[in-house]
Design a protein around this motif. Structure first.
Motif, PDB file in Angstrom:
ATOM      1  N   GLY A   1    -125.203  35.412 -25.691  1.00 40.81           N
ATOM      2  CA  GLY A   1    -124.478  34.437 -26.501  1.00 40.81           C
ATOM      3  C   GLY A   1    -123.073  34.206 -25.961  1.00 40.81           C
ATOM      4  N   MET A   2    -122.203  33.641 -26.809  1.00 43.25           N
ATOM      5  CA  MET A   2    -120.838  33.307 -26.416  1.00 43.25           C
ATOM      6  C   MET A   2    -120.824  32.357 -25.216  1.00 43.25           C
ATOM      7  SD  MET A   2    -118.531  34.727 -28.365  1.00 43.25           S
ATOM      8  CE  MET A   2    -117.000  35.084 -27.502  1.00 43.25           C
ATOM      9  N   VAL A   3    -121.873  31.544 -25.123  1.00 44.13           N
ATOM     10  CA  VAL A   3    -121.982  30.636 -23.987  1.00 44.13           C
ATOM     11  C   VAL A   3    -121.498  29.251 -24.426  1.00 44.13           C
ATOM     12  CG1 VAL A   3    -124.340  29.829 -24.438  1.00 44.13           C
ATOM     13  CG2 VAL A   3    -123.554  30.070 -22.092  1.00 44.13           C
ATOM     14  N   GLY A   4    -121.214  28.390 -23.469  1.00 41.00           N
ATOM     15  CA  GLY A   4    -120.848  27.019 -23.811  1.00 41.00           C
ATOM     16  C   GLY A   4    -119.466  26.892 -24.411  1.00 41.00           C
ATOM     17  N   GLU A   5    -118.558  27.784 -24.040  1.00 38.83           N
ATOM     18  CA  GLU A   5    -117.167  27.659 -24.505  1.00 38.83           C
ATOM     19  C   GLU A   5    -116.474  26.658 -23.577  1.00 38.83           C
ATOM     20  OE1 GLU A   5    -115.948  28.775 -27.220  1.00 38.83           O
ATOM     21  OE2 GLU A   5    -117.574  30.110 -27.809  1.00 38.83           O
ATOM     22  N   LEU A   6    -116.940  25.408 -23.668  1.00 36.20           N
ATOM     23  CA  LEU A   6    -116.552  24.406 -22.664  1.00 36.20           C
ATOM     24  C   LEU A   6    -115.109  23.947 -22.819  1.00 36.20           C
ATOM     25  CD1 LEU A   6    -119.849  22.303 -22.664  1.00 36.20           C
ATOM     26  CD2 LEU A   6    -119.252  24.254 -21.247  1.00 36.20           C
ATOM     27  N   GLY A   7    -114.493  24.240 -23.953  1.00 38.77           N
ATOM     28  CA  GLY A   7    -113.094  23.863 -24.154  1.00 38.77           C
ATOM     29  C   GLY A   7    -112.122  24.810 -23.479  1.00 38.77           C
ATOM     30  N   HIS A   8    -112.637  25.911 -22.951  1.00 45.11           N
ATOM     31  CA  HIS A   8    -111.723  26.941 -22.432  1.00 45.11           C
ATOM     32  C   HIS A   8    -111.820  27.137 -20.929  1.00 45.11           C
ATOM     33  CE1 HIS A   8    -110.431  27.725 -26.500  1.00 45.11           C
ATOM     34  NE2 HIS A   8    -111.702  27.597 -26.833  1.00 45.11           N
ATOM     35  N   ILE A   9    -112.059  26.023 -20.213  1.00 45.91           N
ATOM     36  CA  ILE A   9    -111.847  26.044 -18.768  1.00 45.91           C
ATOM     37  C   ILE A   9    -110.395  25.626 -18.553  1.00 45.91           C
ATOM     38  CG2 ILE A   9    -114.240  25.562 -18.124  1.00 45.91           C
ATOM     39  CD1 ILE A   9    -113.279  22.592 -17.605  1.00 45.91           C
ATOM     40  N   THR A  10    -109.806  26.025 -17.436  1.00 47.83           N
ATOM     41  CA  THR A  10    -108.390  25.723 -17.203  1.00 47.83           C
ATOM     42  C   THR A  10    -108.204  24.332 -16.615  1.00 47.83           C
ATOM     43  OG1 THR A  10    -107.992  28.046 -16.806  1.00 47.83           O
ATOM     44  CG2 THR A  10    -106.277  26.531 -16.062  1.00 47.83           C
ATOM     45  N   LEU A  11    -107.458  23.514 -17.345  1.00 46.63           N
ATOM     46  CA  LEU A  11    -107.152  22.185 -16.823  1.00 46.63           C
ATOM     47  C   LEU A  11    -105.789  22.192 -16.132  1.00 46.63           C
ATOM     48  CD1 LEU A  11    -108.644  19.373 -17.071  1.00 46.63           C
ATOM     49  CD2 LEU A  11    -106.871  18.794 -18.705  1.00 46.63           C
ATOM     50  N   ARG A  12    -104.872  22.991 -16.640  1.00 48.21           N
ATOM     51  CA  ARG A  12    -103.516  23.095 -16.084  1.00 48.21           C
ATOM     52  C   ARG A  12    -103.166  24.573 -15.933  1.00 48.21           C
ATOM     53  NH1 ARG A  12    -103.720  18.623 -15.103  1.00 48.21           N
ATOM     54  NH2 ARG A  12    -102.514  16.802 -15.744  1.00 48.21           N
ATOM     55  N   ALA A  13    -103.023  25.054 -14.700  1.00 48.87           N
ATOM     56  CA  ALA A  13    -102.633  26.455 -14.505  1.00 48.87           C
ATOM     57  C   ALA A  13    -101.283  26.680 -15.180  1.00 48.87           C
ATOM     58  CB  ALA A  13    -102.541  26.758 -13.013  1.00 48.87           C
TER      59      ALA A  13
ATOM     60  N   GLY B   1    -100.477  26.211 -18.120  1.00 48.82           N
ATOM     61  CA  GLY B   1    -100.186  25.107 -19.040  1.00 48.82           C
ATOM     62  C   GLY B   1     -99.954  25.593 -20.459  1.00 48.82           C
ATOM     63  N   LEU B   2    -100.273  24.734 -21.411  1.00 45.95           N
ATOM     64  CA  LEU B   2    -100.003  25.048 -22.817  1.00 45.95           C
ATOM     65  C   LEU B   2    -100.799  26.272 -23.276  1.00 45.95           C
ATOM     66  CD1 LEU B   2    -100.209  21.390 -24.117  1.00 45.95           C
ATOM     67  CD2 LEU B   2     -98.147  22.807 -24.081  1.00 45.95           C
ATOM     68  N   PRO B   3    -100.191  27.130 -24.110  1.00 48.61           N
ATOM     69  CA  PRO B   3    -100.926  28.300 -24.598  1.00 48.61           C
ATOM     70  C   PRO B   3    -102.092  27.889 -25.495  1.00 48.61           C
ATOM     71  CG  PRO B   3     -98.786  28.124 -25.680  1.00 48.61           C
ATOM     72  CD  PRO B   3     -98.813  27.065 -24.620  1.00 48.61           C
ATOM     73  N   CYS B   4    -103.170  28.659 -25.422  1.00 51.11           N
ATOM     74  CA  CYS B   4    -104.380  28.343 -26.193  1.00 51.11           C
ATOM     75  C   CYS B   4    -104.698  29.502 -27.123  1.00 51.11           C
ATOM     76  CB  CYS B   4    -105.535  28.112 -25.223  1.00 51.11           C
ATOM     77  SG  CYS B   4    -107.073  27.651 -26.037  1.00 51.11           S
ATOM     78  N   GLY B   5    -105.370  29.194 -28.221  1.00 52.76           N
ATOM     79  CA  GLY B   5    -105.751  30.203 -29.204  1.00 52.76           C
ATOM     80  C   GLY B   5    -106.633  31.300 -28.627  1.00 52.76           C
ATOM     81  N   CYS B   6    -107.281  31.018 -27.500  1.00 56.11           N
ATOM     82  CA  CYS B   6    -108.178  32.011 -26.888  1.00 56.11           C
ATOM     83  C   CYS B   6    -107.408  33.069 -26.117  1.00 56.11           C
ATOM     84  CB  CYS B   6    -109.185  31.322 -25.971  1.00 56.11           C
ATOM     85  SG  CYS B   6    -108.485  30.767 -24.405  1.00 56.11           S
ATOM     86  N   GLY B   7    -106.084  32.859 -25.948  1.00 59.44           N
ATOM     87  CA  GLY B   7    -105.279  33.848 -25.235  1.00 59.44           C
ATOM     88  C   GLY B   7    -104.890  33.420 -23.829  1.00 59.44           C
ATOM     89  N   ARG B   8    -105.555  32.368 -23.318  1.00 61.64           N
ATOM     90  CA  ARG B   8    -105.222  31.903 -21.966  1.00 61.64           C
ATOM     91  C   ARG B   8    -104.240  30.735 -22.056  1.00 61.64           C
ATOM     92  NH1 ARG B   8    -110.177  30.339 -18.807  1.00 61.64           N
ATOM     93  NH2 ARG B   8    -108.966  30.892 -16.978  1.00 61.64           N
ATOM     94  N   LYS B   9    -103.909  30.172 -20.915  1.00 66.72           N
ATOM     95  CA  LYS B   9    -103.001  29.026 -20.882  1.00 66.72           C
ATOM     96  C   LYS B   9    -103.659  27.849 -20.185  1.00 66.72           C
ATOM     97  CE  LYS B   9     -98.524  31.354 -20.929  1.00 66.72           C
ATOM     98  NZ  LYS B   9     -97.405  31.794 -20.084  1.00 66.72           N
ATOM     99  N   GLY B  10    -103.322  26.646 -20.658  1.00 62.00           N
ATOM    100  CA  GLY B  10    -103.748  25.430 -19.962  1.00 62.00           C
ATOM    101  C   GLY B  10    -105.196  25.050 -20.161  1.00 62.00           C
ATOM    102  N   CYS B  11    -105.827  25.563 -21.244  1.00 60.55           N
ATOM    103  CA  CYS B  11    -107.247  25.254 -21.480  1.00 60.55           C
ATOM    104  C   CYS B  11    -107.468  23.754 -21.726  1.00 60.55           C
ATOM    105  CB  CYS B  11    -107.770  26.032 -22.678  1.00 60.55           C
ATOM    106  SG  CYS B  11    -108.003  27.774 -22.342  1.00 60.55           S
ATOM    107  N   PHE B  12    -108.625  23.288 -21.311  1.00 64.98           N
ATOM    108  CA  PHE B  12    -109.088  21.913 -21.492  1.00 64.98           C
ATOM    109  C   PHE B  12    -108.888  21.463 -22.949  1.00 64.98           C
ATOM    110  CE2 PHE B  12    -113.248  19.302 -21.765  1.00 64.98           C
ATOM    111  CZ  PHE B  12    -112.658  18.152 -21.267  1.00 64.98           C
TER     112      PHE B  12
END
Ligand SMILES: [Zn+2]
Length: 317
Positions: free
Chosen positions: A155-167, A169-180
């Motif tokens: 599971g946990m597949v298809g998290e398509l909003g959390h690929i990096t669009l901007r290295a 970039g803006l902080p994301c709720g998932c903990g990374r930055k610049g997510c799509f």
């Protein structure tokens, strides 16, 4: 024979009897109560039984029950690992509902189920490999390969909003930055619209929201762009460029037959998809003769949850 689709949400649980063409014979909604999930499944069992009785059917007429549920779902085992909407943790949904109903049950994340629904019964039924992007508060999605829902390892597949669009970039709720998701969601479009308005005090966007920035929503920029407002046109172009760059990544990875847009922003329909196709054409989308991907708008709308859940059963027959 019929399928049962159950769409579990944070406030209501919708269920429906669906025929082999994807039409809903009967549907109902019950409240999602703050009770143990096992107890809730007993109520879902009663809900399904009532629907069958109202259609002069019995459980013998049903091939199986599909369930779409928000959160991290282990589809193969039918377990809700964690759902923040429902506050359920490690709940064995498949096992419980099978015990209650005596029918086989298949569980998937709701966005994944909605994707499969569009491929089996909706706009993408003439396509085999399809990516769906749900453009709402966030960006969700699902992946269907050769008419089968791709479920990953656990599971946990298809998290398509959390690929990096901007290295970086803006902080994301998932903990990374610049997510799509930070650039292509409705939330992002609203932010981009507000930023442009603050720089362009003469834009007609201000009159459209009675000079109140808080009234800006996901439709504001599109509505004014259609009327020719220059600032709004720039906002829409910027949004389309972000969305399309993500689509180009998905084209390069999957080369799907189609990408389907769902969620609030997808209501812009052809106005949006035409712009995305123009962008893709300009930026190497038919790269060295690679097949082009159709860009479509989801059609199942309000019943997407029930029909998507039912398609989890239909896929197996
Ligand atoms: Zn993210």
């Amino acid at each position: 024979m019929y399928y049962v689709g159950v769409d579990i949400g944070g406030t209501t649980i919708k269920a429906g009897i669906v025929d082999s063409s994807g039409a809903i014979l009967a549907k109902s909604a019950i409240i999602t109560e703050k009770i143990a999930p096992e107890k809730q499944m007993e109520k879902v069992g009663e809900q399904i039984l009532k629907l069958l009785q109202s259609s002069n059917l019995s459980f013998d007429d049903v091939l199986g029950i599909g369930v779409g549920c928000p959160g991290a779902i282990n589809g193969k085992r039918g377990i809700v690992g964690y759902s923040s909407n429902l506050k359920w943790t490690d709940f064995h949904l498949k096992e419980t509902l099978e015990r209650v109903t005596g029918k086989s049950v298949r569980v998937a994340n709701d966005a994944d189920a909605a994707t499969l629904g569009e491929v089996i019964f909706g706009v993408a039924k003439d396509y085999n490999t399809v990516i769906m992007l749900t453009l709402g508060t966030g960006v969700g999605g699902g992946i269907v390969i050769d008419k089968k829902l791709y479920e990953g390892t656990n599971g946990m597949v298809g998290e398509l909003g959390h690929i990096t669009l901007r290295a970086n970039g803006l902080p994301c709720g998932c903990g990374r930055k610049g997510c799509f998701e930070q650039y292509a969601s409705a939330t992002a479009l609203i932010r981009i619209t507000k930023e442009a308005m603050l720089k362009n005090k003469n834009s007609a966007l201000w009159q459209a929201v009675d000079n109140d920035l808080e009234k800006v929503d996901g439709k504001t920029a599109f509505a004014l762009a259609k009327q020719g407002d220059k600032t709004a046109i720039k906002v829409v172009d910027k949004y389309v460029s972000y969305l399309s760059e993500g689509c180009l990544d998905y084209c390069n990875i999957f080369r799907p037959d189609a990408i389907v847009f769902g969620g609030g922003i997808s209501k812009e329909g052809k106005y949006l998809t035409d712009k995305v196709v123009d962008y893709l054409e300009k930026y190497e989308y038919g790269y060295r003769g690679t097949p082009k991907t159709a860009i479509l708008t989801a059609t199942l709308k309000n019943d997407a949850g029930i029909i998507g859940a039912a398609s989890l059963v239909a896929e197996e027959f």
